[in-house]
Design an enzyme around this catalytic site. Structure first.
Site, PDB file in Angstrom:
ATOM      1  N   ASP A   1       9.491-100.227  -7.989  1.00  0.00           N
ATOM      2  CA  ASP A   1       9.660 -99.264  -6.900  1.00  0.00           C
ATOM      3  C   ASP A   1       8.460 -99.316  -5.963  1.00  0.00           C
ATOM      4  OD1 ASP A   1      11.020 -97.261  -5.509  1.00  0.00           O
ATOM      5  OD2 ASP A   1      10.210 -95.644  -6.741  1.00  0.00           O
TER       6      ASP A   1
ATOM      7  N   HIS B   1      15.007-100.350   0.018  1.00  0.00           N
ATOM      8  CA  HIS B   1      15.699 -99.186  -0.548  1.00  0.00           C
ATOM      9  C   HIS B   1      17.143 -99.098  -0.073  1.00  0.00           C
ATOM     10  CE1 HIS B   1      11.921 -97.717  -2.249  1.00  0.00           C
ATOM     11  NE2 HIS B   1      12.645 -96.846  -2.922  1.00  0.00           N
TER      12      HIS B   1
ATOM     13  N   HIS C   1      18.961-101.238  -2.468  1.00  0.00           N
ATOM     14  CA  HIS C   1      19.135-100.492  -3.722  1.00  0.00           C
ATOM     15  C   HIS C   1      20.299 -99.522  -3.618  1.00  0.00           C
ATOM     16  CE1 HIS C   1      18.752 -96.606  -5.752  1.00  0.00           C
ATOM     17  NE2 HIS C   1      18.425 -97.321  -6.816  1.00  0.00           N
TER      18      HIS C   1
ATOM     19  N   HIS D   1      16.182 -97.732 -11.287  1.00  0.00           N
ATOM     20  CA  HIS D   1      15.955 -97.635  -9.832  1.00  0.00           C
ATOM     21  C   HIS D   1      14.968 -98.694  -9.358  1.00  0.00           C
ATOM     22  CE1 HIS D   1      15.148 -95.626  -5.939  1.00  0.00           C
ATOM     23  NE2 HIS D   1      13.878 -95.888  -6.192  1.00  0.00           N
TER      24      HIS D   1
END
Length: 365
Positions: A171, A254, A257, A271
């Site tokens: 992340d 992101h 994602h 994540h």
């Protein structure tokens, strides 16, 4: 556009920090709703009970249902109202902490984040990621302020599964590259202003710490040891990534994602693991310098982050399979719009296929 930088009210990190939790929470309220999963609550209960008692804090626990969705937020908000809580304390991983932040916002009371894993930058952010009950990304809930307190006990982090720390590095890996993309376009950051030079510098520092200390921190975590390297990576994953993304902005990593959450096969991937692959996709998409791409590939492989779609759970990799994820990544309102050029679903699919091919080739070397 004005420049805006936001941060949590107080950040506390270190081995044994839970022994002081009551002192810090007492500055926020005297009747706490503590919510979290079973493992998270079990890991803090003894220290929290003692410290809260010493500081005159009444509290009660409520188990978090596992998904940060509207239904769970509504359920816990009703419990908080009925109990008369004047502070919400979230314990556990990112989804539990996001839920606590959302409940606190509906209650209009302070919130404390106590992460028991260093798997995301959620603990520090003024943001809750809302999913459907089935785990599909739905929307970002932007909150008016960051948590009033973030308390990280690295003794607890070191006892958590190493894969979670590595996921947090995945992340955090996106922070610098997304911040840099937003700085080119002067895209609005999460609070709606232009990013600050300080936030951009913190995002760069986050990346530098990952490269320098990431492998050593992983090795320490495997030994359940709190070392200087582990402390630096916990700070990078939690604080620097949080400040960097929030006050600089998000971009393609992101968005990819979020798009991948529509693919059910990826739901078992964490994540940060999906964000890490999103970072590779962003680098391919923006035609980044090959040395940078291989630096990221080398780092990811050294600590065990996925670099292929198969590692994320996809048995079948094709244009048709990835197109729904790419369309979701490019939907109106996603952070893909912060890239320095217009991005189409076709471009995203090809970048994902290209990143996957690079990852497979790197693993075979």
């Amino acid at each position: 556009m004005t420049r805006i930088m936001i941060a949590p009210g107080r950040y506390v990190q270190g081995a044994g920090a839970m022994n002081e939790v009551g002192k810090h929470v007492a500055l926020l309220g005297k009747k706490a709703l503590v919510l979290g999963g079973k493992r998270g609550l079990d890991s803090v209960r003894d220290a929290m009970k003692k410290s809260f008692s010493e500081n005159g804090i009444e509290y009660f626990e409520e188990h978090f249902g596992g998904e940060c969705c509207d239904q769970e937020i509504d359920r816990l908000t009703a419990i908080a109202k009925q109990s008369g809580a004047d502070v919400i304390v979230g314990v556990g991983g990112g989804k539990a902490l996001d839920t606590a932040k959302a409940v606190a916002e509906y209650m209009k009371v302070p919130v404390a984040s106590i992460p028991t894993i260093a798997a995301t930058d959620a603990p520090c952010s003024a943001l809750a990621v809302i999913y459907t009950p089935e785990g599909v990304f739905e929307r970002y809930f932007v909150l008016p302020h960051n948590p009033n307190l973030v308390l990280v006990d690295t003794n607890i982090i070191a006892k958590a599964p190493t894969r979670l720390l590595v996921s947090g590095m995945g992340d955090a890996l996106a922070t610098w590259f997304e911040a840099e993309a937003c700085s080119f376009t002067k895209a609005p950051n999460m609070p709606g202003g232009e990013g600050t030079a300080a936030a951009l510098a913190l995002a760069k520092l986050c990346y530098e710490l990952l490269l320098e200390y990431g492998l050593d921190a992983k090795i320490a975590c495997e030994a359940h040891a709190v070392t200087p390297a582990l402390e630096k990576i916990v700070e990078a994953n939690t604080l620097l990534s949080g400040l960097g993304f929030e006050s600089s902005g998000l971009a393609a990593a992101h968005a990819v994602h979020d798009g991948m959450t529509v693919l059910e096969e990826t739901h078992k991937a964490y994540h940060g693991e999906k964000v890490s692959f999103g970072t590779l996709t962003q680098l391919v998409l923006q035609d980044a310098d090959p040395d940078t791409i291989y630096e990221v590939l080398d780092f990811a492989c050294s600590i065990g982050l996925p670099v292929t779609l198969k590692q994320l759970g996809l048995k079948e990799v094709s244009y048709e399979k990835l197109l729904p994820a790419a369309e979701a990544a490019c939907a109106e309102g996603t952070t893909m719009a912060n890239m320095p050029f217009k991005v189409t679903p076709d471009m995203v699919v090809n970048a994902m296929l290209g990143a996957d091919a690079l990852g497979r080739a790197f693993l075979e070397e």
